[in-house]
Scaffold this active site. Sequence first.
Site, mmCIF file in Angstrom:
data_model
loop_
_atom_site.group_PDB
_atom_site.id
_atom_site.type_symbol
_atom_site.label_atom_id
_atom_site.label_comp_id
_atom_site.label_asym_id
_atom_site.label_seq_id
_atom_site.Cartn_x
_atom_site.Cartn_y
_atom_site.Cartn_z
ATOM 1 N N ARG A 66 -2.019 -5.183 3.276
ATOM 2 C CA ARG A 66 -1.744 -4.704 1.920
ATOM 3 C C ARG A 66 -0.338 -5.174 1.523
ATOM 4 O O ARG A 66 0.653 -4.803 2.155
ATOM 5 C CB ARG A 66 -1.822 -3.170 1.871
ATOM 6 N N HIS A 111 4.099 -2.517 -7.695
ATOM 7 C CA HIS A 111 4.846 -1.676 -6.751
ATOM 8 C C HIS A 111 6.291 -1.605 -7.271
ATOM 9 O O HIS A 111 7.221 -2.051 -6.611
ATOM 10 C CB HIS A 111 4.747 -2.256 -5.339
ATOM 11 N N GLU A 165 1.902 4.484 -5.975
ATOM 12 C CA GLU A 165 2.679 5.724 -6.117
ATOM 13 C C GLU A 165 3.262 5.900 -7.512
ATOM 14 O O GLU A 165 4.499 5.976 -7.680
ATOM 15 C CB GLU A 165 3.810 5.761 -5.083
ATOM 16 N N ASN A 171 -0.948 7.626 0.156
ATOM 17 C CA ASN A 171 0.223 7.439 1.007
ATOM 18 C C ASN A 171 0.703 8.819 1.431
ATOM 19 O O ASN A 171 0.999 9.663 0.588
ATOM 20 C CB ASN A 171 1.362 6.736 0.251
ATOM 21 N N TYR A 181 3.443 10.922 3.911
ATOM 22 C CA TYR A 181 4.605 10.927 4.793
ATOM 23 C C TYR A 181 4.908 12.316 5.359
ATOM 24 O O TYR A 181 5.144 12.462 6.549
ATOM 25 C CB TYR A 181 5.836 10.350 4.075
ATOM 26 N N GLU A 218 -0.558 3.978 3.165
ATOM 27 C CA GLU A 218 0.760 3.966 3.825
ATOM 28 C C GLU A 218 0.914 5.210 4.668
ATOM 29 O O GLU A 218 0.567 6.319 4.232
ATOM 30 C CB GLU A 218 1.928 3.993 2.818
HETATM 31 O O1 IFM Z 1 9.245 2.012 1.256
HETATM 32 C C1 IFM Z 1 8.463 2.938 0.590
HETATM 33 C C2 IFM Z 1 7.319 2.262 -0.135
HETATM 34 O O2 IFM Z 1 7.787 1.290 -1.026
HETATM 35 C C3 IFM Z 1 6.531 3.265 -0.935
HETATM 36 N N1 IFM Z 1 6.136 4.392 -0.102
HETATM 37 C C4 IFM Z 1 7.119 4.992 0.737
HETATM 38 C C5 IFM Z 1 7.867 3.955 1.547
HETATM 39 C C6 IFM Z 1 8.933 4.621 2.432
HETATM 40 O O3 IFM Z 1 9.867 5.277 1.644
#
Ligand code: IFM
Length: 439
Positions: free
Chosen positions: A78, A122, A167, A289, A291, A351
């Site tokens: 990706r 992006h 995002e 995504n 985290y 992600e």
């Molecule tokens: O680096 C970023 C990415 O561009 C978008 N999602 C989170 C990642 C980590 O912060």
Amino acid sequence: MDALAGFPDRFEVGVSTAAYQIEGAVTEDGRGPSVWDTFAHTPGRVKNGDTGDVACDHYHRWPEDVALMADLGVDAYRFSISWPRVQPTGSGALNTPGLDFYDRLVDALLQRGIAPLPTLFHWDLPQALEDEGGWLSRATAERFAEYAGHVADRLGDRVRRWITLNEPVVHMAEGHAWGGGAPGHSLMFGALPVAHHQLLGHGLAARVLRERGATQVMITNNCTPVLPASDDEADVMAAAMYDSFHNRLFNDPILLGAYPEMLASFLGDLVQEGDLEIIHAPLDALGINYYNPTRIAAAAPDADLPFDPQPIEGVPITAFGWPVVPGGLRDLLVGLKDTYGEALPPIYITENGCSTADGTDDAFRIDYLRGHLDALKSAIDAGVDVRGYFIWSLMDNFEWSEGYSQRFGLVRVDFETQERTPKDSFRWLRTALAARKPA
Ligand code: IFM
């Protein structure tokens, strides 16, 4: 080595990157400036004055990077297309050398058996469009759909699946509400038009991509499970508000065709007749995504915003200071299924990853990935249809306002020499990928 055992047949494992974070070559071969070039060159905006001018020099070193991915054994890659590289002012004339670059990249990936998964936006909006209002202007949604069509005209004979936006919440919030990212506006709730116009851009682009033969159109949303800081009614309300702002503002219109009630009144006249049908067009898959979860308390009465993020105690933290909560991924996915039911399409984790201290010994990342793959497996066992998992990121890169201080890569990059060195996590993943049984 069983981290990838027990996943469904044809479950896809890949790595993710983004154009401004890796390509460099910002003034080469006709590329136009983007909002991130402007922002990074504004003193005080990015840590240590870092910019993406050179980044990982991927624009020149892409054959080496494709070879690394082939060695790793991933199924898919990706990456994002830089809008100002292929259409320098965001409308009108195309830049052939820019399109040629992605054309060569796609061919090289396919030759190595790696499926390309391009993201069309992006965060690197052409500066010329920003000068005309950027995503605060409805016209940008139309320009985005035109640009998507141009890219598909060039790559669509080999690329049939696309991610429209990455995002949109982060681009709205960091870029336009708090001002920590490009283009650097601090509009608070005044940033909401950026949400609607990005979503409209997604819907319009999805149509254009389908007309050009796309078989899988996705959007990637950054989602976080939201935890109230206490049972106190004010905290619970603030958490619900944050959930609407971060998650539902982007998932509801796409999956349900309506904005969340808590925010609908703020959007007011922006939403024109027919917009929600465009945004709610069928989606083949949803990119997520993930985290970490977010813990929210009610803000002080005189604060600009009604929610106040709180630390999550008692869990490991990444080099960035982000809490590591693998179970949050399972909770998020099961929660999405509960909320959207039949309206939820198959999911790809587009992600997931962590920043670690510089070096190639990254046992922390191996633990992180193993934990999140386990959580993903348990979400799949609970009935969530997840089709793939992409690690952020292939290599250390430009981490936006943190510059080069945060390293998310499976491959270490020496930003002085551009030498790439696979980390322990790279070897761990390569072994896990090689151990998978053929579907
Ligand atoms: O680096 C970023 C990415 O561009 C978008 N999602 C989170 C990642 C980590 O912060």
